[in-house]
Each structure stands twice: as structure tokens, then as C-alpha cells.
Enzyme design. Structure first.
Site, PDB file in Angstrom:
ATOM      1  N   CYS A   1       0.841  -1.200   0.000  1.00 44.57           N
ATOM      2  CA  CYS A   1       0.000   0.000   0.000  1.00 44.57           C
ATOM      3  C   CYS A   1       0.873   1.247   0.000  1.00 44.57           C
ATOM      4  CB  CYS A   1      -0.929  -0.007   1.218  1.00 44.57           C
ATOM      5  SG  CYS A   1      -1.957   1.467   1.354  1.00 44.57           S
TER       6      CYS A   1
ATOM      7  N   CYS B   1      -0.445   3.997   2.375  1.00 43.00           N
ATOM      8  CA  CYS B   1      -0.221   3.696   3.795  1.00 43.00           C
ATOM      9  C   CYS B   1       1.225   3.913   4.205  1.00 43.00           C
ATOM     10  CB  CYS B   1      -0.611   2.246   4.089  1.00 43.00           C
ATOM     11  SG  CYS B   1      -2.242   1.756   3.504  1.00 43.00           S
ATOM     12  N   ASP B   2       2.168   3.483   3.375  1.00 51.39           N
ATOM     13  CA  ASP B   2       3.575   3.405   3.783  1.00 51.39           C
ATOM     14  C   ASP B   2       4.523   4.319   3.017  1.00 51.39           C
ATOM     15  OD1 ASP B   2       2.791   1.400   5.551  1.00 51.39           O
ATOM     16  OD2 ASP B   2       3.083  -0.170   4.056  1.00 51.39           O
TER      17      ASP B   2
END
Length: 309
Positions: free
Chosen positions: A130, A133-134
Site C-alpha cells: 500500500c 499507507c507506507d
């Protein structure tokens, strides 16, 4: 006793809950990870009809808020099994059991792995699924994206705003993504396209250090030093818990047509988890509406039958 139990809190599941609640039903939504599903990984949604460009997470938050405002009940539990008790459905989740008149399976899909040695060990230590997300963890670093579809190109474009360099690795010469994304990709100087190559090994024991690549035509091997790898090579269904309840196809998707009806009476499938030709945000929400209306009709029929007896 719930009128409708929804397993899955993605776009399809939340839409199903929304429509069921507006029909005056008592609704429970079971979600094991995060609400919104796959769309939360998209930094920009600009093809949803009538909606200005918005992040996937903002879209999911708004949908969840609608469900909560209408009185929907939410439980953060993973559905482990479903048992049929006459016309009723009992869902086992954690230490709890929940019984409903109708059931909507909206479990979505999960990220497909590359299947390389060390991949699971390095997940969270350089390997991610992701970008939204990261991505912030790799500011100013070199990263790679594996894949050739919409998600891969969106991830590469998103990461280019913070990473020093982005390598987009795809096993074919051409990408499968929509034309608008390929145009944006071509105009981005920070993204280097590496095609046709596939990743054959991950370097590093406790954290990712680099990749081994193989040219798919010539067989030439080369090393690529990166700090992070974002895998975007598609999804696969997560329906094995329901294999004894409803029919699955050869790929593990739930057999259900456009009416969202499964092989089990009173059990419906919505969104990416069902057999279908197109998996988009619009088709997920459409499935949610169709499945909800069918589930409400089924619940009403049980109530009518009980009143008659």
C-alpha cells in the site's frame, strides 16, 4: 436477531448496510481490518460519477459516517464461519456469534503476493502492498513498484512526490492501466520504467536492500538497489471460510450473478468477492445496493411467514 448481517466493510459492504438501514432494517457490519477496503489505498478517486476528485480514504470515511448516523452496528471481528439454522444465518466471529435473517458477503479481495522467498519476512521492513499507507516512510529514498495495472501506476505517481527515484517494474512491454495514467506516467521524470522485467529475488535478511531482476525476453539478470518495494500485482479473493456455504468458481470467487444471489437462500454476494467481469468502485457500490434490496426482501418474507403462522 439482525435483519441483515454484512460481512465486509468495504465500499460494497458499507453501501449494502446503508441501503438496508434506509429500509428500516437492523443491520450489523463485521470488518476485520479497515473500513473502505481496497479504495483506501487510492490517493485519488476521480472517476466516481458526480463526485469531485477525492482520496479513497476520504470516500470511505464519508460512507462509514453515513452508516453510523443511520444506526448501523459495527464489530471489528473476522468472520470465521457461517452456520445455517433453518432460514437463519449464524456468523461465528472471534468469541461471539451473531444471527441474522439474511447475509451479505462483501469480503472483497486481498493483495496478491509475488511468492518470493523472504517476502513475508520483509513485509513491513521494506516490502509493502500500500503506497498510500507506507509511502511517507520512504521520503527521499529509492523505491520500486511491481505491476502494470491502474494500482501500480497510481502508486508510482504517488510515490514520485516524495521518493528520490521510483522504478516501475513490469513483466510486459506495455501497461494494462487506463490511458490517462500512462500519459501522466510518461510525463513524470522521476519514474523510470523497467520493462519487460520480473523480480526473481529480494535482497536483505531483516530489511530490504535490493532486487534481482530478469529480462523476460533475453533472460538477462541485473541487480537494483532500492530501499522499498511496493507490490501491486493484483488481488485474490478471501472466501475460503464460506466454501461450504456457497459455491465458488475455480479462482475462489463467489458464484453470483448481477442479482447478487448465491447458491444459498438468503445469502448474497456483493463487490469484488463475487464472479464478475468488472471490478471498480462503481460496480462495488452498485452490488451493495442490489444485494441490500434483495436481502431486505428475503428478511421481509421471513417476517411475513412467521406472522402467518
Amino acid at each position: 436477531m439482525y435483519d441483515v448481517i454484512v460481512i465486509g466493510g468495504g465500499a460494497a459492504g458499507l453501501t449494502a448496510a446503508l441501503y438496508s438501514l434506509r429500509a428500516g432494517k437492523k443491520v450489523l457490519v463485521l470488518e476485520s481490518e479497515n473500513f473502505g477496503g481496497q479504495i483506501t489505498a487510492s490517493p485519488r478517486v476521480d472517476n466516481y460519477p458526480g463526485l469531485p476528485a477525492v482520496s479513497g480514504s476520504a470516500f470511505a470515511d464519508a460512507l462509514l459516517e453515513q452508516v453510523l448516523e443511520l444506526g448501523g452496528e459495527i464489530e471489528m471481528e473476522r468472520a470465521a464461519a457461517v452456520e445455517l439454522d433453518g432460514p437463519f444465518k449464524t456468523v461465528r466471529a472471534g468469541r461471539e456469534s451473531y444471527t441474522g435473517k439474511s447475509l451479505i458477503l462483501a469480503t472483497g479481495v486481498r493483495h496478491r503476493r509475488l511468492g518470493l522467498p523472504g517476502e513475508e519476512t520483509l513485509a513491513g521492513s521494506g516490502v509493502s502492498y500500500c503506497a498510500v499507507c507506507d509511502g511517507a516512510f520512504f521520503k527521499g529514498k529509492k523505491v520500486a513498484v511491481a505491476g502494470g495495472g491502474d494500482t501500480a501506476l497510481q502508486s508510482a505517481l504517488f510515490l514520485s512526490s516524495m521518493a528520490e527515484a521510483v522504478y516501475l517494474i513490469h513483466r510486459r512491454e506495455t501497461f494494462r492501466a487506463e490511458a490517462a495514467l500512462t500519459v501522466r506516467l510518461a510525463g513524470n521524470a522521476k519514474i523510470q520504467q523497467i520493462t519487460p522485467y520480473r523480480i526473481t529475488a529480494l535482497q536483505g535478511e531483516t530489511e530490504l536492500k535490493g532486487l534481482t531482476l530478469i529480462q523476460t525476453v533475453t533472460g538477462e539478470a541485473k541487480e537494483l538497489a532500492v530501499d522499498g518495494l511496493f507490490v501491486a500485482v493484483g488481488q485474490e479473493p478471501d472466501n475460503q471460510a464460506f466454501a461450504g456455504l456457497v459455491q465458488l468458481d475455480e479462482a475462489g470467487y463467489i458464484r453470483a450473478g448481477e442479482d447478487c444471489c448465491t447458491s444459498a437462500p438468503g445469502v448474497f454476494a456483493a463487490g469484488d468477492c463475487r464472479s464478475k467481469g468488472v471490478r471498480q468502485l462503481t460496480t462495488a457500490t452498485a452490488d451493495g445496493a442490489v444485494a441490500a434490496l434483495a436481502a431486505c426482501v428475503y428478511a421481509d418474507a421471513l417476517d411475513f411467514s412467521a406472522a402467518r403462522t
